[in-house]
Write an enzyme that holds these catalytic residues in place. Structure first.
Site, PDB file in Angstrom:
ATOM      1  N   LYS A  15       0.857  -1.186   0.000  1.00 47.52           N
ATOM      2  CA  LYS A  15       0.000   0.000   0.000  1.00 47.52           C
ATOM      3  C   LYS A  15       0.886   1.227   0.000  1.00 47.52           C
ATOM      4  CE  LYS A  15      -4.517   0.835   0.341  1.00 47.52           C
ATOM      5  NZ  LYS A  15      -5.605  -0.145   0.071  1.00 47.52           N
TER       6      LYS A  15
HETATM    7  N1  GLU Z   1      -7.370   0.090  -3.018  1.00 49.79           N
HETATM    8  C1  GLU Z   1      -8.116  -1.095  -3.286  1.00 49.79           C
HETATM    9  C2  GLU Z   1      -8.158  -1.988  -2.050  1.00 49.79           C
HETATM   10  O1  GLU Z   1      -8.001  -1.531  -0.939  1.00 49.79           O
HETATM   11  C3  GLU Z   1      -7.646  -1.806  -4.541  1.00 49.79           C
HETATM   12  C4  GLU Z   1      -6.239  -2.284  -4.525  1.00 49.79           C
HETATM   13  C5  GLU Z   1      -5.755  -2.841  -5.882  1.00 49.79           C
HETATM   14  O2  GLU Z   1      -6.540  -2.926  -6.810  1.00 49.79           O
HETATM   15  O3  GLU Z   1      -4.576  -3.169  -5.948  1.00 49.79           O
HETATM   16  O4  GLU Z   1      -8.427  -3.146  -2.135  1.00 49.79           O
END
Ligand code: GLU
Length: 419
Positions: free
Chosen positions: A109
């Site tokens: 993240k």
């Molecule tokens: N931000 C989204 C989540 O928390 C998508 C993450 C992604 O597609 O890599 O799952």
């Protein structure tokens, strides 16, 4: 003092969920130590020029939590509340989320502590390009694949992809997902998280004997997740009785006209001034009498302060980490079922995986194909989680962590730990 320290750590809360499942799995202490530490945390400054010419510096983060099952995967958040602790928790959750729906990814993240609502398009572009440039060595289709999260958009992914491609001197669409269609985005990606959440919610409602026709739904958050889920619930015949965004909450006992609310939010960039329902507070929204409550905003919305007054049969976590562990225990005691975030909002990363696969193959899929495969992945793995919950007599959240941890540990065991 201890209590206060624990309450501010999002990662600390996340670990509490992990520990409950690890206990039941009899996870050996070494593996437990390894899985409760991030592989890599990167913090850097992002200097950028304001439109006024002034030089400003923001802080950027990328946490690569675990690589056992594949490249790190997870979004980039632009929000004033972004901290290393929050990004680490979110990367930790991505690890279990990818594993619980069986994607060949680890967890990651990123984030920038900023308020995108106060930044111009040019400022956002400069921040994003510098953010991407700082990460050139550590991201890539086989290293770490970012995507949108709170406060970021397909356009921001396009700038990220362009900056990365410029630096490495080749076209690399698979370095990020959630891109616009024009540069290799996947059909159905924007809707995927909300779609996935409503799919598992409707499956669980059937199991609990809640008839979708006229079922009372409350949704906190009207962004990418909440607005699409609201639409899907309405399409299934449910009555969405309240929605909200940062400007407040809007309720109607007879059900809101969701198509109208979506059109309003699109035109005005928020629900501010929406007249399709009565204005209530966000706190009141979370305590409305309903069948399904979908927190689809930020962390810690359901906590000891309101858990005793939540009046839902089923909670579907569209957001990441919306329920604190203390509140979670209260819900379990009160017989309220929760579909945990790592399952409920896994639709987004699932279609991100499809996008990455389409980029690698250089062959785009039809939207119907994307949606069909999304439903298969979500419902098959949710059934596995439900079966395990029943078998071990544990809540869905514990079962989801158990299944995910099992899969990650299996990969780590077969690879061996390079120690
Ligand atoms: N931000 C989204 C989540 O928390 C998508 C993450 C992604 O597609 O890599 O799952």
């Amino acid at each position: 003092m201890m209590q206060a320290a624990r309450e501010v750590s999002v990662f600390g809360d996340a670990i509490a969920y992990f520990n409950e499942a690890a206990e039941l799995l009899d996870l050996e202490p070494g593996m437990r130590r390894l899985l409760t530490k991030p592989s890599r945390q990167i913090i850097f400054s992002i200097p950028f020029q304001r439109d006024s010419g002034e030089l400003e510096v923001f802080t950027g983060y990328r946490v690569q939590y675990n690589f056992a099952r594949g490249p790190a995967k997870g979004g980039i958040r632009y929000h004033p509340g972004v901290t290393l602790d929050e990004v680490t928790a979110l990367a930790f959750w991505m690890t279990w989320k990818c594993a619980v729906v069986d994607l060949p990814f680890g967890g990651g993240k990123g984030g920038v502590t900023c308020d995108p609502l106060t930044l111009s398009k040019g400022e956002l572009e400069r921040i994003t390009r510098r953010y991407a440039a700082e990460l050139v060595e550590v991201v890539g289709p086989d290293k770490d694949v970012p995507a949108p999260d709170v406060g970021t958009t397909p356009q921001i992914m396009a700038w990220f992809m362009d900056t990365y491609s410029m630096h490495v001197r080749q076209h690399v669409p698979g370095v990020v997902t959630g891109k616009p269609l024009e540069i290799g985005g996947s059909r159905g990606r924007v809707e995927a998280t909300g779609r996935g959440a409503s799919l598992v919610a409707l499956a669980q409602m059937r199991r609990m004997g809640i008839d979708p026709k006229g079922a009372r739904i409350v949704i906190q958050g009207f962004g990418n997740v909440g607005s699409v889920a609201a639409q899907m619930f309405a399409d299934a015949g449910c009555k969405v009785i309240a929605i909200s965004d940062v400007t407040g909450a809007y309720a109607s006992e007879t059900g809101l006209d969701i198509a109208n609310a979506v059109a309003y939010a699109q035109e005005h960039h928020s629900l501010d001034g929406f007249r399709g329902g009565d204005k209530i507070t966000n706190d009141a929204l979370l305590e409305l009498d309903c069948d399904v409550l979908v927190p689809a905003a930020l962390e810690k919305q359901l906590n000891v302060g309101n858990a005793a007054r939540v009046n839902a049969k089923l909670i579907v976590e569209g957001a990441n980490g919306p329920t604190t562990p203390d509140a979670d225990h209260i819900f379990t005691q009160r017989g309220i079922t929760t579909i945990p975030d790592i399952v409920a909002n896994a639709g987004g990363v699932t279609v991100s995986y499809f996008e990455w696969a389409q980029n690698r193959a250089g062959y785009p899929w039809k939207e119907s194909e994307v949606n069909e495969r999304l439903a298969d992945v979500m419902l098959d793995n949710f059934a596995k989680v439900s079966d395990l919950a029943q078998l071990r007599n544990v809540p869905l959240r514990t079962a989801a962590y158990m299944l995910a941890i099992d899969r990650v540990v299996a990969s780590m065991n077969v690879r061996g730990v390079y120690a």
